[in-house]
Write an enzyme that holds these catalytic residues in place. Structure first.
Site, mmCIF file in Angstrom:
data_model
loop_
_atom_site.group_PDB
_atom_site.id
_atom_site.type_symbol
_atom_site.label_atom_id
_atom_site.label_comp_id
_atom_site.label_asym_id
_atom_site.label_seq_id
_atom_site.Cartn_x
_atom_site.Cartn_y
_atom_site.Cartn_z
ATOM 1 C CB SER A 197 39.019 75.008 17.707
ATOM 2 O OG SER A 197 37.810 75.703 17.728
ATOM 3 N N GLY A 198 37.952 74.804 20.952
ATOM 4 C CA GLY A 198 36.962 74.194 21.831
ATOM 5 C C GLY A 198 37.525 73.662 23.124
ATOM 6 C CB THR A 207 38.315 82.171 24.523
ATOM 7 O OG1 THR A 207 38.894 82.049 23.216
ATOM 8 C CG2 THR A 207 37.735 83.561 24.690
ATOM 9 C CG ASN A 234 34.840 76.411 20.290
ATOM 10 O OD1 ASN A 234 33.781 76.499 20.889
ATOM 11 N ND2 ASN A 234 35.910 77.113 20.614
ATOM 12 C CB SER A 248 36.310 78.386 16.973
ATOM 13 O OG SER A 248 37.661 78.230 16.627
ATOM 14 C CB SER A 249 39.818 82.447 19.139
ATOM 15 O OG SER A 249 39.195 82.728 20.364
ATOM 16 N N GLY A 279 45.802 76.102 18.908
ATOM 17 C CA GLY A 279 46.615 74.918 19.133
ATOM 18 C C GLY A 279 46.889 74.195 17.820
ATOM 19 C CD GLU A 289 43.033 74.715 13.585
ATOM 20 O OE1 GLU A 289 42.348 75.473 14.279
ATOM 21 O OE2 GLU A 289 43.002 74.699 12.334
#
Length: 1045
Positions: A124-125, A129, A174, A177-178, A406, A408
């Site tokens: 994330s981050g 995206t 993030n 974040s998605s 990704g 985590e």
């Protein structure tokens, strides 16, 4: 193929092609990690990343894999001009870029007619995206398009802000974040234009709806609605603008984020929804659902004395009833009771306080997650391929974009991290398998022996998680379905019993003493390909069950909101079969995704976050090393470098390095493989350092390539000198040839033009002579085609001659003699010319001169050819007065009063008796004339009473003013003599307006005298002027003769 030496970006830094970048490797590193000398060193890998990041070079290759580092700032490398630079260019020809990967994938789809996919991963981050947005934007701008395709591209782009609003949230790592995985297919027609699309979503983090960690937020749409919605909308939804009012938005204690403008984002979402096919009614119903979730979070429960639960917030229930379109009492009953079925009988059981809160939260999560699924389906309908012509699979191809979470590793890892890391294990397995397969296929195509590659096969970890009956997911499902008391701890115990001997599974009970110190009793550890991760089992069973009470489903099935009615099917209530657990659902959807990806040619984007503070220019080596490990980049590099580090097609290799061998420079005309073989032999390559395939050369060690590149750098000054010399000679020769050719062309053109002109003039002259002769022959005939030219020429010649010989003045009587046919026209022109000259002359005459001319004209009319002295007067100007002002006595002037003297002249008056001469002054005014003797007016002559004026025809100055004899005031006619008789008589006649009353007598003049008597003046010619009384009592005037010669 194009060969380009270098390129310059907007910051002025030099961007070099792949081979040229080797000379700058000490400063900016290498553009392809495959060329790292020490490819097994993680430190060397990270140092190369750091060097490039400091130079704003955020993209680097590992073979065909693109590694992207988030710069946390805007770089001027995404303009339309940049897109055009990468369009249609070979993958390694210019510097690494997301556009290069996008274009390479697109061209592979077009040329090979095989579906492609781009896998984007990272934590994330890291910029996943944004990378997917850049890829979609590249296709939208560079692909062929028409109006329909442009609208489709617009819908593809506009779907992003909508999905981000409903599926993204601020996390600790993030701000955007998605919180779901997304796979998007973009379909292209046979021309390469985008014609359709489809989105698959995976594992929405629906627990975020009811709970957020400190410093995190719920999904963006809630805050956008409260901050951006107008007052009327919020009033309709019964919402307050303050997020702290809602329990589902306060748990993270972070309602505002400086980097997020919720109000502007709300406007973007509202603008995007109609573009992707939402009606106003659907938007309103969607917002009703979002608002209902906020109200649902504020529903409070109370507990009675006997443990029964009841709802204490009636206002919230009223709002829920209106927004969800359900029966309020049924909803309240379903939130506080559950329906059980035993032996075919239904029973209603009350819920305790904790169960009621769980039921409320479960409803909120179910409503949001199912609405999100409906939203994705709605977007898919707007992207679906509508034209039947494109549905033929042979005519269309697909590029897939996988934007997925990704690996985590958080401080507290739970069920969501377990699913995410399981997904990444499967993707890593696919990645290694496809990379090895791609490498092996290339070696076989080129006819080079495949060497076995040693790598870590993570199949053992995938089996540990997904194996039937023995895997962690199967054990989790069994524990959820097992009758009796089950809990998360019993699930952990069963894992220990079943997987106790597995080398990649550890628990507190199974660990050694050192490991136990860092593990709690509620955790188990998996040794993933990317490292060790501890998972806390608390909540595993509840999250896997993902169950919603049956009576809540029944209530939602009866909703009047069409979206909820679609999300909660009545078949769910009727069907007694239990639905799949969450982990199993995720595993099955992941298996389908793997099948989709295996059917396509993959490309990879690996995104890296350089620091946790989101600061531009900061590079945290510890954090980057952590991601390099979790992304498996070192493993990928080892697979890529297992055989040969560098490979290029023969033509590209020979084109670049041919200056290093005399036999290949400047051009090689034989077979490419022979040229490359001769080149490497000249460079001294050892047999074990390279292999020649069918169309490519393979170099094993980067050092060999670096030595070759350094030799080329040393050779460049000599090459430059040779090229300069050759170019200058070629340029001068070309210049001379161009000039010589131009001179010849000009000369031949000029000669031809002169000859054509001469011939044309001769033809025209002959034709002219023929026409002239024929016209001359027919010149006396009527105007006809045979004589028209001749007659026109005669007219033209006369008019031209006339133009050059026109009279210069009105006195010039010369006029060219016209031909017979132009007599009438000539006369008419002469009159016009004379009139024109007169008009011009008159316009030039001054007022004084005009007055003079008028007097001269009157004098001419009176005296011309009648008086001998007239010709001498023509050349003399008439004066305004023959007396100076001082010569007129002041008393006379005063006596005249307002009658001003217009003309004065000295005269001699002859008495009517004895003809005695007396000097007098004759003064003319506008209405009368007076005879003045010094200071006294002797006689007044009114113009109206004037009968006539008589003068002789000789050259004397005598004249007689005849007055009426009946007028007693008058003394009879006046006999006067004046040296300026013509001037005086003219002025007197003009002032009296009696020019026709002037008489000219040739012999004698009779005049009236007092008492009716009559006097006579006789005129004779003599040698000199004499005026005297004659013998007969007449006045005798002898006038001198005038010489007219």
């Amino acid at each position: 193929m194009r060969y380009q030496g270098r390129e310059v970006d907007v910051e002025g830094r030099v961007r070099l092609v792949m081979e040229s970048a080797l000379t700058a490797r000490d400063r900016v590193g290498v553009q392809d990690f495959v060329l790292l000398e020490n490819y097994n060193s993680e430190a060397a890998f990270i140092e190369n990343l750091r060097r490039r990041f400091k130079e704003n070079l955020i993209y680097t290759y590992i073979g065909s894999v693109l590694v992207s580092v988030n710069p946390y700032k805007d770089l001027e490398i995404y303009s339309k001009q940049q897109m055009e630079r990468y369009r249609g260019v070979s993958f390694y020809e210019i510097s690494p870029h997301i556009y290069a990967l996008s274009d390479n994938t697109y061209r592979a789809m077009r040329t090979e007619r095989k579906d492609q996919c781009i896998l984007i991963s990272g934590e994330s981050g890291a910029g996943k995206t944004e990378a997917s947005k850049k890829i979609l934007l590249y296709y939208a701008v560079t692909c062929p398009t028409n109006d329909y395709m442009a609208a489709l591209g617009d819908r593809l782009l506009q779907s992003n802000p909508v999905l981000e609003a409903f599926g993204n949230a601020k996390t600790l790592r993030n701000d955007n974040s998605s919180r779901f995985g997304k796979y998007m297919d973009v379909q292209f027609d046979f021309r390469g234009a985008p014609v359709g699309g489809h989105i698959l979503n995976y594992l929405l983090e629906k627990s975020r709806v009811v709970h957020q960690n400190h410093g995190e937020r719920n999904f963006h749409i809630f805050y956008q609605l409260l901050d951006g919605g107008d007052d009327e909308l919020l009033s309709t939804l019964d919402l307050e603008r303050n997020p702290h009012y809602y329990q589902y938005l306060v748990k993270g204690n972070c309602p505002r984020v400086s980097s997020i403008n919720d109000k502007n984002n709300w406007k973007v979402v509202l603008k995007a929804l109609p573009v992707i096919g939402f009606t106003e009614d659907e938007v309103q119903k969607l917002l009703n659902i979002i608002a209902s979730i906020l109200h649902l979070g504020n529903v409070q429960f109370g507990e009675g004395e006997e443990g029964e639960t009841y709802i204490t917030s009636e206002t919230q229930m009223t709002n829920l009833t209106k927004l969800l379109g359900v029966d309020g009492s049924a909803l309240g009953e379903a939130l506080t009771h559950k329906k059980l079925t035993a032996k075919g009988e239904e029973m209603i059981s009350p819920l305790n306080f904790e169960q009621a809160v769980s039921a409320r939260d479960a409803l909120a999560k179910a409503v949001y997650s199912r609405t999100f699924t409906w939203l994705v389906e709605k977007i898919n309908k707007s992207l679906v391929l509508k034209d039947e012509i494109y549905h033929n699979s042979k005519g269309s191809s697909v590029i897939g974009l996988l934007d997925i979470y990704g690996f985590e590793v958080l401080q507290h890892n739970s069920f969501e991290q377990f699913c995410i890391n399981y997904c990444n294990e499967k993707l890593q397995q696919l990645f290694i398998e496809l990379t090895l397969r791609s490498e092996q296929e290339e070696y076989e195509t080129e006819g080079i022996a495949w060497e076995t590659v040693q790598y870590f096969d993570n199949k053992i970890i995938c089996d540990l998680i997904e194996e039937k009956h023995k895997g962690i997911i199967s054990i989790l499902d069994e524990e959820c379905l097992r009758p009796g008391e089950t809990c998360d701890v019993s699930f952990l115990e069963k894992l220990e019993d079943t997987l106790g001997g597995h080398p990649h599974f550890v628990t507190h009970k199974l660990a050694n003493g050192k490991t136990r110190r860092v593990m709690s009793r509620e955790e188990f550890r998996l040794l993933h390909y990317a490292g060790e991760v501890n998972y806390n089992v608390n909540g595993f069973l509840d999250k896997n069950n993902d169950s919603l009470n049956r009576n809540l489903k029944e209530v939602m099935c009866q909703s009047e909101n069409e979206i909820l009615n679609h999300c909660f099917r009545r078949e769910e209530v009727i069907d007694q079969k239990r639905s799949e657990m969450a982990a199993t659902q995720f595993k099955n959807s992941l298996m389908k995704l793997m099948e989709i990806l295996m059917s396509k040619e993959p490309s990879y984007v690996r995104c890296i976050k350089p620091n946790d503070a989101k600061q531009p220019g900061k590079f945290d080596e510890v954090l980057v090393r952590h991601q390099v490990k979790y992304l498996g980049l070192m493993e990928n590099l080892r697979v890529r470098r297992a055989g040969f580090a560098y490979r290029r097609r023969f033509e590209a290799f020979l084109q670049r390095y041919k200056p290093l061998c005399p036999d290949t420079w400047p051009n090689w005309h034989g077979r490419l493989v022979d040229g490359v073989s001769m080149l490497v032999n000249h460079l001294g390559y050892k047999l074990e350092e390279y292999k020649l395939g069918r169309s490519k050369i393979f170099i094993r060690l980067p050092k060999t390539l670096f030595n070759t590149e350094d030799a080329l750098e040393a050779k460049k000054p000599e090459i430059a000198l040779t090229l300069q010399t050759s170019w200058r000679g070629y340029r001068e020769r070309s210049k001379y040839q161009r000039i010589r050719h131009a001179v010849i062309v000009i000369q031949s053109g000029w000669r031809g033009m002169k000859a054509r002109r001469r011939a044309r003039r001769r033809r025209q002259a002959a034709e002219l002579i023929r026409r002239f002769i024929k016209g001359f022959i027919y010149r006396h005939e009527e105007y006809c085609p045979e004589n028209e030219y001749f007659l026109d020429h005669v007219r033209y010649s006369f008019l031209k001659n006339l133009r050059n010989n026109l009279p210069n003045s009105v006195l010039d009587k010369n006029w060219p003699t016209p031909p017979p046919l132009l007599f009438e026209a000539s006369e008419h022109l002469r009159r016009l010319n004379m009139r024109n000259m007169v008009i011009k002359y008159c316009r030039r005459v001054q007022p004084e001169w005009k007055k003079q001319m008028m007097q001269k004209v009157v004098a001419s009319e009176i005296f011309k050819d009648q008086k001998d002295s007239y010709p001498q007067s023509v050349g003399r100007l008439f004066l305004d007065s023959r007396l100076e002002r001082e010569q007129i006595n002041l008393k006379v002037t005063q006596t005249l009063g307002n009658d001003k003297v217009q003309y004065g002249v000295p005269v001699i008056k002859y008495d009517r008796r004895g003809y005695k001469p007396r000097p007098r002054q004759l003064l003319l005014t506008n209405t009368f004339a007076v005879l003045v003797d010094r200071t006294k007016i002797k006689q007044r002559i009114d113009y109206t009473a004037l009968r006539s004026i008589t003068v002789s025809s000789l050259s004397d100055g005598m004249f007689v003013v005849h007055m009426p004899s009946e007028d007693n005031k008058q003394k009879g006619d006046v006999v006067l003599h004046c040296n300026h008789v013509i001037e005086l008589v003219t002025k007197l006649a003009m002032m009296a307006n009696k020019t026709s009353y002037v008489n000219i007598s040739p012999g004698s003049i009779r005049f009236a005298m007092p008492r009716g008597k009559e006097g006579i003046i006789d005129f004779v010619r003599g040698s000199e002027l004499k005026i005297a009384k004659g013998k007969r009592g007449h006045l005798l005037v002898t006038a001198p003769r005038i010489n007219t010669t």
